[in-house]
Every structure is written in C-alpha cells, then in structure tokens.
Write an enzyme that holds these catalytic residues in place. Structure first.
Site, mmCIF file in Angstrom:
data_model
loop_
_atom_site.group_PDB
_atom_site.id
_atom_site.type_symbol
_atom_site.label_atom_id
_atom_site.label_comp_id
_atom_site.label_asym_id
_atom_site.label_seq_id
_atom_site.Cartn_x
_atom_site.Cartn_y
_atom_site.Cartn_z
ATOM 1 N N ALA A 134 -90.279 137.043 39.712
ATOM 2 C CA ALA A 134 -91.709 137.072 39.410
ATOM 3 C C ALA A 134 -92.494 137.580 40.613
ATOM 4 O O ALA A 134 -92.934 138.722 40.657
ATOM 5 C CB ALA A 134 -92.186 135.698 38.968
ATOM 6 N N ARG A 135 -92.689 136.705 41.630
ATOM 7 C CA ARG A 135 -93.548 137.076 42.753
ATOM 8 C C ARG A 135 -93.069 138.324 43.487
ATOM 9 O O ARG A 135 -93.883 139.166 43.904
ATOM 10 C CB ARG A 135 -93.656 135.904 43.730
ATOM 11 C CG ARG A 135 -94.521 134.764 43.247
ATOM 12 C CD ARG A 135 -94.335 133.516 44.088
ATOM 13 N NE ARG A 135 -93.019 132.926 43.895
ATOM 14 C CZ ARG A 135 -92.561 131.853 44.538
ATOM 15 N NH1 ARG A 135 -93.328 131.264 45.440
ATOM 16 N NH2 ARG A 135 -91.362 131.359 44.290
ATOM 17 N N TYR B 17 -96.036 121.755 29.356
ATOM 18 C CA TYR B 17 -96.700 122.275 28.176
ATOM 19 C C TYR B 17 -96.274 121.373 27.013
ATOM 20 O O TYR B 17 -95.601 120.370 27.206
ATOM 21 C CB TYR B 17 -96.307 123.730 27.944
ATOM 22 C CG TYR B 17 -97.052 124.740 28.798
ATOM 23 C CD1 TYR B 17 -97.319 124.500 30.144
ATOM 24 C CD2 TYR B 17 -97.488 125.948 28.263
ATOM 25 C CE1 TYR B 17 -97.999 125.419 30.921
ATOM 26 C CE2 TYR B 17 -98.168 126.877 29.037
ATOM 27 C CZ TYR B 17 -98.417 126.610 30.361
ATOM 28 O OH TYR B 17 -99.101 127.515 31.132
ATOM 29 N N GLN C 82 -93.281 135.548 25.505
ATOM 30 C CA GLN C 82 -93.190 134.113 25.737
ATOM 31 C C GLN C 82 -94.109 133.411 24.743
ATOM 32 O O GLN C 82 -95.319 133.601 24.768
ATOM 33 C CB GLN C 82 -93.591 133.749 27.164
ATOM 34 C CG GLN C 82 -93.372 132.272 27.472
ATOM 35 C CD GLN C 82 -93.933 131.889 28.842
ATOM 36 O OE1 GLN C 82 -95.125 131.977 29.068
ATOM 37 N NE2 GLN C 82 -93.055 131.444 29.730
#
Length: 397
Positions: free
Chosen positions: A343-344, A168, A98
């Site tokens: 993800a989690r 971002y 990433q």
C-alpha cells in the site's frame, strides 16, 4: 520457491504476478462516484507493474460508508467503475472491489443514516450512538453484499474482497468486546462468526466461479477484550472449510480503538487532529497518544502472526504489512504465502515494481512517516511527493 513476478492463479483469475495493491481509501470520490482522479490513482500502479489493484472502499449500503463521499454499490456507480476497470485492464493488471459495511466505523452524521454495530455504543466519528440491528436487518446486510458483488461483476471487476477487518461491521461482530448479543449472531465464537460466513457464502453463490472472492481478515484487534489470534485462527478454519473464498488477506487492528496497529511506524497525531473538527480535534489533541499508539516499523511486521495461519490453513494467503522490497517478497514466497499486498510503498512510488524488476536490490523510498493516513479525509496522497491538483479535495464532515 515461487517467483513473485511470475503469473499466478487467484481462484478463476490469472494475475500477471503475485503482487496486489492493497485496498486503501482514496479520498477521490466527492460525489460517491468514480472520478478521473480515482481512475488515475489505480491506473498508475497498474502501469507500474502490480498484478491486481484493489478499489476501496465500495460500501454495500449508503449507511455502510465511513462517510458520504465514498462509493456505495448501486447501478449509477457502474458506468464509472467500468471506465476505471478498462483503464487498469489496458495496463495489464486485474482489478478487485473491496466490499463491506463500515458498521461502527461509519460516520452517521455524514451519511445521514444510523451506524450499525452488534450493540449500542457511542461513536465519536459521528457523535452518535450506534444502532443494534435485528435479525432481519442483518440478513438485509448479507443480501446487500451479494447484490454489491453482482454489480461488481456487471462493472467488469475480476475479483471482490470482503472487508472482515478493522472493527468494521463484520469484524465488530467477531469481537467479544463489541458483540454482547445473545441471539444467533452473538455469544459463542460460532455465533460471532456467523455473519462473516453467511456473507462469504452469499457472495460466492451470486458470482459463482466467475470472479475471485477474497476476504481481509483480522488476526488480532490489538485491544483488550477484542478478537485475538486463537479465535481468529478458528474463524479462518471455518472459512476454509466453507469453501466460499479463494484467499485470505491477513490484517490486524481497529479503526475504532487502535489504527496504528495495522500501520506501524510514526504516529501522525498532529496531522490527524488538524483534519478533524472540534470536538474530535480536541479529543485527538488531548488523548492522541492513547488512540494513535506507536509501533516500531520493521519489514514484514505481520509475518509472525500470519505464519500461524500459514501453519494451520491450506488455502491461499496474502501477506500484508511492511512489504517494500524484493527480499521481503521472496521471504513471503519462501514462507508459503501465495501473494503479497502493498500500500504505502506504492503510494510513494506507483512504479516501484518496475524498478525492482530492473534491479532486485531496489529499496522503497517510503519512510513510514504515515502522514499519508490523514490525507484519506481529503485526497489520499504521499506528502513526500508533489501532489497533483486536488480535483476532488474536500474537508472532513
């Protein structure tokens, strides 16, 4: 319907299945370089069956990190990244880096470098005012993304993911709230989307068809005056027409103003406050409910928004958010998504996919308590699982 566990093409790369471990900052690089701890963090889900894991976060400049402990792409980082990639490849999975610039989310005090944003704003993360880059500095950021992609290829990555989300830098340029510029990088939506399109094109020109190039795109900032889905859909159309990307991973939320929007579930306000030092700790204790809002968890909670992109675009899309069981994966395939990102659930159980393949009725043990979120500032882990020794633990600074 596509089989989520069958091999699939992502640009020039063939993945052994359609499940991607999403980018989640690991907190395991105290010297901004790869550690054995980081390698194990990615090797485990690779051994557990994912098609690809995503290393996060690989900043394109030192000032583009959220803090100074994160990896930034430079020649010194390549040997460690090669070791990580070799370990993941040995387990049969692909690896993505990433790439991005944290922009206003960067901690200027920790980085000892100014945080960039479309215009000046006060950032509580570094207790500093962000700096407005001029056109030359913006073009340098574009070049930095291309150079980071070159280094990613040299290290052996199979893909790069460009970070266009969560306010971002690129995402902050999308935002009507944050971007009040009147030059070619502001004003109209076309101006606000220019930076993203230039970065995607520069990266594609650098890596050609040798690497897959994807982007994580905000569908909705979740804040008043921010990017909403109508404008994001148009950005998606432009990115598709430009032809520089192999897929879009669809996300939401703002690390500056509304991070829980892209997590859903419990809001760990106390745990977050405990990680930070005053005065940020005091601010979270007093105003944590405004910053860490609660959104009820449900499976595939971003599907309603992502479905609108699926209706508008023909390019491959990656569904993110609440993917924890085989039934939800099959729903994503049935809805026309090419990949799913997790993800989690994988943080809780790195071998979850192996269990699902043996028994499709397997349910994730993740409770969506989100207490893993504050651990990114020390060493990312599931608090419900006995953690290994914290070989790279640190305090937020």
């Amino acid at each position: 319907m596509k089989d989520v566990f069958a091999s699939a093409k992502l640009g020039p790369v063939t993945l052994r299945n359609r499940v991607i471990k999403a980018a989640t900052f690991e907190g395991r690089t105290p010297d901004a370089l790869v550690t054995d701890d980081l390698i194990e963090y990615h090797r485990a889900p690779a051994a557990g069956g994912v098609g690809m894991t995503t290393v996060a976060y690989c900043a394109v400049t030192p000032g583009g990190r959220t803090d100074r402990h994160q990896i930034w792409m430079r020649p010194q980082a390549v040997p460690g990244l090669k070791r990580l990639i070799d370990a993941v490849h040995a387990e049969g999975a692909a690896v993505s880096a990433q790439l991005g610039h944290a922009g206003p989310v960067a901690n200027a005090a920790s980085n000892r470098a100014p945080a960039l944003a479309p215009g000046k704003l006060f950032s509580p993360l570094g207790m500093r005012t962000t700096r407005r880059p001029d056109t030359a500095e913006i073009r340098a950021v574009v070049r930095a993304h291309a150079e980071a992609a070159r280094l990613a290829e040299a290290a052996g990555f199979d893909a790069v993911e460009l970070h266009f989300g969560h306010n971002y830098l690129v995402s902050s340029f999308f935002s009507p709230l944050l971007n009040r510029r009147r030059d070619q990088y502001g004003g109209s939506l076309a101006g606000r989307a220019r930076l993203a399109r230039e970065i995607a094109q520069a990266v594609r020109e650098e890596v050609g068809d040798r690497l897959a190039v994807t982007a994580k795109l905000n569908m909705d900032d979740g804040i008043a005056g921010g990017l909403r889905i109508e404008e994001s859909l148009q950005i998606g159309r432009w990115l598709e027409d430009d032809g520089a990307l192999d897929a879009l991973e669809l996300t939401v939320g703002s690390s500056l103003f509304n991070p829980m929007y892209y997590f859903h579930g419990d809001a760990p306000r106390f745990e977050f406050a405990r990680v930070f030092r005053p005065p940020l700790r005091w601010g979270l204790q007093l105003g944590g409910r405004a910053f860490l809002r609660e959104y009820p968890y449900r499976e595939a909670y971003l599907l309603d928004l992502a479905r609108q992109f699926r209706h508008e675009l023909t390019m491959p899309l990656i569904l993110l958010g609440g993917i924890t069981n085989k039934q939800t994966m099959d729903l994503a395939m049935d809805e026309g998504f090419e990949f799913v990102a997790m993800a989690r659930a994988l943080l809780r159980q790195p071998d979850l996919l192996l269990h699902m393949r043996r028994d499709p009725a397997t349910r994730s043990l993740c409770t969506h308590c989100n207490k893993c979120m504050p651990t990114i500032f020390e060493r990312t882990n599931c608090v419900l699982t006995a953690a290994a020794p914290a070989t790279s633990a640190r305090c937020r600074s």
